[in-house]
Motif scaffolding. Structure first.
Motif, PDB file in Angstrom:
ATOM      1  N   ARG A  14      -6.393  -9.953   1.864  1.00  0.00           N
ATOM      2  CA  ARG A  14      -6.206  -8.588   2.342  1.00  0.00           C
ATOM      3  C   ARG A  14      -5.088  -8.489   3.372  1.00  0.00           C
ATOM      4  N   VAL A  53       0.828  -1.203   0.000  1.00  0.00           N
ATOM      5  CA  VAL A  53       0.000   0.000   0.000  1.00  0.00           C
ATOM      6  C   VAL A  53       0.863   1.255   0.000  1.00  0.00           C
ATOM      7  N   ASN A 104       6.102  -9.450   3.310  1.00  0.00           N
ATOM      8  CA  ASN A 104       5.267  -8.427   2.687  1.00  0.00           C
ATOM      9  C   ASN A 104       5.858  -7.023   2.661  1.00  0.00           C
ATOM     10  N   VAL A 131      -8.647  -1.163  -0.652  1.00  0.00           N
ATOM     11  CA  VAL A 131      -8.064  -2.353  -1.277  1.00  0.00           C
ATOM     12  C   VAL A 131      -9.182  -3.335  -1.589  1.00  0.00           C
ATOM     13  N   TYR A 151      -1.671  -6.683   2.761  1.00  0.00           N
ATOM     14  CA  TYR A 151      -1.624  -5.254   2.473  1.00  0.00           C
ATOM     15  C   TYR A 151      -1.491  -4.392   3.731  1.00  0.00           C
TER      16      TYR A 151
END
Length: 499
Positions: free
Chosen positions: A324, A283, A344, A316, A327
């Motif tokens: 999800r 993000v 991530n 998102v 993110y």
């Protein structure tokens, strides 16, 4: 790949593209020598799979195999041994010694019978020899044996007219100066030291004249590659070498890696030619790519502003609820926090093409923004968009004219007490918004946080984070003349949708 991982000290996913500007190993007019597969002798062309010995050249150019040899590869600056050659032509004696040419610039021109450009260049070499006379000596050297050359010497008008000395059946100079394609030139100075290894086009009237006048010449060093792993592997394998630093040739590239272990925090560095983002979530990579005023400004104009986190609403759209999770940061206290970071958190670096740097500044910034966004969308298989929209925000405001929140000086302090109270001393109000985002929102960008106090300086405030209630936070801030409320504001709204 293990070598790359150790090089960058990362668990990494590498490479979108690297663009090089460099001397080709096989340039126009050159023929690459085929190689012998140790198993069955099959010839291959560059770029095809190969498992044989690259130092063994097939056919007429092949050198005899030896278990040991006193002749090892020479590098620039090395002294060349005084070797005597028995297979010579166009020379008054029956042998040639390299010391015969002491006091001259000796130019060794490696060639083979199948190399048409090599032989076609002999008249040019002859012209250079005639022009510079006793200042230089051009020596034509081939590994082809006399019997293999018999037909060529009888039928080639160029060969019959060549007066330059020729060494045939060479088994020594090809070891001292190994190469993968001909023509290949070596310059040896007046005292017998290796001066340069280069492609034939660098041997010309201007370079020779400059060397005679100044003792140096400007040309690109040629460094042929013999390691199969490097020659046919990733360009990253070629970036560092013992004889040549390919890093100097990089013109543009895009690079993705996982968590950067050299930098414990997050950081973004931008200049007119490059962008480097270290340790960002997916993000936040997109937030950085769009810039804080992407709708009205370019990458260079928003670089500094990003540090202050201009408000962005983030939505998102994942394919599954489980998807999800990658993110948004988990709670630091959660058992899987470290594993989430390793999986991530990403680093991104891009050096833009030289052609882009020639664009006018405003257009250049726009093009650079677009390229970064395209890289991220392609790598993460995400479609992204941004627009101005009225969104629900958290607004920090002044209740009255009192300024009890202003810092009274002293050492900066941020801490969380055992009673779940955050204490901020002599830190900017942007620290307050960052802490609110971390403790009161489900994820970064769920609700943009707007500072409408008109104050950006340091503050002293205490507030509880135990129940994570905006109403309770508002009460805690009220004693400092501040408040926080939900309200609609026109902000930038960023949408990420998995493809």
């Amino acid at each position: 790949m293990e070598r790359l991982r150790s090089l960058f000290f990362l668990k990494t996913t590498f490479v979108v593209s690297i663009i090089l500007s460099t001397t080709s190993i096989v340039s126009v007019g050159q023929k690459s020598q085929p190689y012998e597969n140790a198993k069955d002798g099959e010839q291959i062309e560059p770029g095809k799979p190969f498992t044989g010995n690259l130092n063994e050249q097939k056919g007429i150019a092949q050198q005899p195999k030896e278990t040991s040899s006193p002749f090892v590869r020479l590098n620039i600056g090395d002294k060349v041994p005084d070797i005597t050659f028995m297979h010579v032509k166009n020379h008054p004696g029956k042998t040639i010694k390299l010391s015969d040419f002491k006091g001259k610039l000796l130019i060794i021109d490696f060639w083979n019978k199948w190399c048409i450009p090599c032989i076609s260049a002999f008249p040019k070499m002859e012209e250079l020899q005639n022009k510079f006379g006793d200042n230089i000596q051009i020596l034509l050297v081939t590994s082809d044996k006399d019997q293999q050359l018999q037909s060529l010497f009888q039928n080639s008008e160029i060969i019959k007219n060549t007066k330059l000395p020729i060494i045939t059946a060479d088994t020594v100079l090809n070891k001292l100066f190994p190469h993968t394609a001909v023509p290949y030139h070596v310059w040896i100075d007046k005292e017998g030291f290796v001066k340069a290894t280069l492609s034939d086009y660098n041997t010309n009237s201007s370079t020779i004249q400059k060397y005679i006048n100044e003792g140096k010449a400007d040309f690109t060093k040629r460094q042929d590659i013999f390691s199969h792993e490097i020659k046919y592997g990733s360009l990253l394998n070629q970036l560092k070498g013992t004889d040549y630093n390919q890093m100097q040739q990089i013109q543009a590239y895009t690079l993705f890696t996982k968590l950067n272990l050299y930098n414990s925090g997050s950081m973004m560095l931008i200049d007119t030619a490059s962008k480097r983002i270290l340790n960002f979530s997916i993000v936040d990579l997109f937030r950085a790519a769009y810039g804080n005023n992407y709708l009205n400004a370019g990458i260079e104009e928003v670089a500094t502003q990003y540090a202050h986190k201009v408000p962005v609403k983030v939505t998102v759209i994942a394919k599954t609820p489980e998807a999800r999770a990658k993110y948004f940061y988990p709670k630091r206290s959660s058992p899987g926090y470290d594993a989430w970071l390793n999986e991530n958190i990403y680093c991104y670096e891009k050096v833009f093409e030289p052609s882009i740097m020639k664009l006018p500044p405003s257009k250049r910034a726009r093009v650079q923004d677009s390229l970064v966004i395209m890289d991220l969308e392609r790598y993460f298989t995400i479609s992204s968009s941004i627009r101005n929209a009225n969104e629900k925000c958290l607004v920090i405001y002044r209740r009255d004219k009192t300024e009890n929140f202003k810092a009274k000086g002293g050492e900066p302090l941020q801490e969380k007490t055992e009673k779940n109270v955050i204490r901020i001393r002599n830190y900017s109000i942007s620290t307050l918004t960052a802490i609110i985002e971390g403790y009161f929102l489900a994820y970064s960008g769920e609700y943009p946080i707007i500072n409408e106090t008109g104050y950006e300086g340091p503050i002293d405030v205490d507030f509880g984070v135990g129940d994570r209630s905006i109403e309770k936070l508002d009460q805690d801030l009220s004693k400092y003349g501040l408040g926080i409320k939900e309200d609609l504001r026109m902000v930038r709204s960023l949408t990420l949708k998995e493809n």
